[in-house]
Design an enzyme around this catalytic site. Structure first.
Site, PDB file in Angstrom:
ATOM      1  CG  HIS A  22      -8.330  -5.510   3.914  1.00 59.00           C
ATOM      2  ND1 HIS A  22      -8.133  -6.864   4.341  1.00 59.00           N
ATOM      3  CD2 HIS A  22      -7.509  -5.644   2.809  1.00 59.00           C
ATOM      4  CE1 HIS A  22      -8.058  -7.040   3.430  1.00 59.00           C
ATOM      5  NE2 HIS A  22      -7.322  -7.046   2.707  1.00 59.00           N
ATOM      6  N   GLY A  23     -11.197  -6.206   5.409  1.00 57.79           N
ATOM      7  CA  GLY A  23     -11.476  -7.540   6.252  1.00 57.79           C
ATOM      8  C   GLY A  23     -10.923  -7.671   6.861  1.00 57.79           C
ATOM      9  CG  ASP A  24     -11.985  -9.558  10.870  1.00 55.40           C
ATOM     10  OD1 ASP A  24     -11.765  -9.959  10.145  1.00 55.40           O
ATOM     11  OD2 ASP A  24     -12.667  -9.743  12.244  1.00 55.40           O
ATOM     12  CG  ASP A  49      17.415 -38.514 -11.644  1.00 59.37           C
ATOM     13  OD1 ASP A  49      17.221 -38.625 -12.283  1.00 59.37           O
ATOM     14  OD2 ASP A  49      18.116 -37.508 -11.236  1.00 59.37           O
ATOM     15  CE1 TYR A  60      -2.603  -3.114   1.320  1.00 55.72           C
ATOM     16  CE2 TYR A  60      -4.414  -1.347   1.391  1.00 55.72           C
ATOM     17  CZ  TYR A  60      -4.304  -1.901   1.392  1.00 55.72           C
ATOM     18  OH  TYR A  60      -5.456  -3.119   1.347  1.00 55.72           O
TER      19      TYR A  60
HETATM   20  C1  SPV Z   1      16.842 -33.220 -10.848  1.00 50.53           C
HETATM   21  O1  SPV Z   1      15.897 -32.588 -10.040  1.00 50.53           O
HETATM   22  O2  SPV Z   1      16.583 -33.898 -11.030  1.00 50.53           O
HETATM   23  C2  SPV Z   1      17.965 -31.623 -11.560  1.00 50.53           C
HETATM   24  C3  SPV Z   1      18.631 -31.289 -11.162  1.00 50.53           C
HETATM   25  O3  SPV Z   1      17.620 -32.636 -12.949  1.00 50.53           O
HETATM   26  S1  SPV Z   1      20.200 -32.699 -10.471  1.00 50.53           S
HETATM   27  O4  SPV Z   1      19.181 -33.424  -9.819  1.00 50.53           O
HETATM   28  O5  SPV Z   1      20.802 -31.290 -10.070  1.00 50.53           O
HETATM   29  O6  SPV Z   1      20.813 -32.601 -12.429  1.00 50.53           O
HETATM   30 MG    MG Z   2      17.074 -34.537 -13.101  1.00 51.03          MG
END
Ligand code: SPV
Ligand code: MG
Length: 431
Positions: A89-91, A204, A75
């Site tokens: 404003h609403g509380d 992964d 604001y």
């Molecule tokens: C993931 O988060 O899976 C990535 C980033 O690909 S890293 O793990 O840094 O490769």
């Molecule tokens: Mg990745």
């Protein structure tokens, strides 16, 4: 005649807003502020109408004498310009993160004798339904998908956090903190291959298949509205990648990031400790171009991730690839590094930005975690991804609890660090 000011952040007027206006009228001339798009978007109230349409809507309300634009969610700008005698404003802004805004308003008004009026917040089934409908609208694919581009265009660094489940999605969606008079929250979510795989107890290595990864996205989408960036690993075969692009677009995902690797993918943070093969510029460019050709909407982004620094191929290789991938149609570049020192990331960004002022740059500061968002933005970075910190904080906490229960043959000793039972059973709202 005294001036009473209230700020609206809404596309839809309900009886709560009318109640505010009716109360405001008792104190003087009613001025309504329309919060600008930038601030609405920053605070995840993505407008579904334009600022002009909102101004017209507020002007049409009986009892409103004037409508102005409010540019600061705290604001500051309207208080300085209008010097209203009252802000109403609403509380509901007395609690939670919004209380920081109220605190700022009270302080600023007190400087010249102005006052805050809190009216009882209207929350009945009709208002609740309108709120829910607006949220549902924001979660719709066509709204959610374009939001990443909107955020980038706003020019502030897009703060992105990993999510791999409904619960982590809710953390990404709802966490707001007040720090030194400002409110902060995440702008987007990253569906990390590492965390999605880890949550499923898998390595992964592109082992978790696309159907399963899409299921994760769906779980997150069901409970959130923020834009999603999908970690697409290598993108797989080009012939498959084009289908992935179409599916993600249809779901309302905003971007996919694919890395220039081929064969068995391993996590980048292994670097050269494991065998990883970089795709050629031609192979990766062909995949990007095929993805762009398959895409149906203008909003979806295909971002090319460059692994040259990870695989120790040098800065020149990283830059050559970046320019080639942009030429092939990439909507952004992600540059990755596993060094603790951010120097090579900064060098890449500076050299890239010398030639290319606009293509968005994405970074994932897992290793080079000392650099701040502000510093990254100063080197031309547009998106920062906190890729795995939620998973890495949750796992040790859970493991410690499991060990202590085994150690003490009961759960009493772990109780102090647990969320209360009341909090866990009320954590998730019911419809
Ligand atoms: C993931 O988060 O899976 C990535 C980033 O690909 S890293 O793990 O840094 O490769
Ligand atoms: Mg990745």
């Amino acid at each position: 005649m005294k001036t009473v000011y209230t700020c609206f952040c809404t596309d839809v007027i309900h009886e709560g807003h009318l109640n505010i206006i009716n109360n405001a009228k008792k104190y003087g001339r009613v001025v309504v502020g329309a919060l600008c798009d930038k601030e609405l978007i920053r605070f995840n109230k993505f407008p579904t109408t334009t600022l002009d349409e909102r101004i017209k809507l507020y002007q049409s309300l009986e009892g409103v004498d004037e409508v102005v634009i409010q540019n600061s969610s705290m604001y500051d700008d309207v208080i300085e310009k209008l010097h209203p005698n009252y802000i109403i404003h609403g509380d509901n802004w007395k609690s939670g993160a919004a209380s920081a805004i109220r605190g700022n308003v009270v302080k600023k008004l007190a400087e010249y004798g102005g006052e805050v009026i809190d009216v009882s917040y209207t929350y009945n089934p009709t208002v609740k339904k309108i709120d829910a409908q607006l949220k549902e609208k924001l979660a719709m694919p066509e709204y959610r998908r374009k939001r990443l581009r909107q955020l980038i265009e706003m020019g502030q660094i897009v703060k992105t956090i990993e999510a791999h489940s409904g619960l982590t999605g809710l953390i990404a969606e709802k966490t707001v903190v007040e720090h030194e008079g400002q409110l902060y929250q995440f702008d987007a979510m990253w569906i990390s291959s590492l965390c999605d795989s880890t949550a499923k107890g898998k390595p992964d290595i592109e082992l978790v298949d696309m159907t399963s990864r899409f299921r994760t996205i769906d779980d997150i989408m069901e409970v959130t509205t923020k834009p999603i960036i999908f970690d697409g690993d290598t993108g797989g075969l080009t012939e498959h990648f084009v289908y992935t692009v179409r599916s993600l677009e249809r779901m309302g995902v905003s971007a996919i990031i694919i890395e220039d690797k081929k064969g068995l993918k391993k996590n980048s943070l292994f670097g050269t400790e494991v065998k990883q093969t970089q795709a050629t510029i031609e192979e990766m460019s062909a995949k990007i171009a095929a993805g762009k050709a398959a895409q149906l909407s203008d909003d979806f982004m295909i971002i090319a991730r460059i692994e040259s620094l990870i695989l120790e191929q040098g800065m020149d290789d990283a830059l050559t690839r970046a320019f080639a991938f942009v030429e092939a149609g990439a909507d952004g570049i992600m540059i990755h590094s596993r060094k603790k020192n951010p120097a090579e990331i900064v060098e890449f960004c500076d050299k890239f930005r010398k030639k290319d002022k606009t293509t968005p740059i994405v970074v994932v500061p897992s290793s080079f975690n000392t650099i701040t968002e502000e510093e990254l933005a100063a080197h031309g970075v547009n998106i920062v991804i906190y890729a795995n910190q939620l998973t890495r904080s949750a796992f040790p906490a859970m493991q410690q609890t499991a060990e202590d229960i085994l150690r003490y043959h009961r759960a009493k000793e772990v109780d102090d660090r647990l969320m209360s039972i009341k909090d866990i059973i009320t954590l998730i709202d019911e419809l």
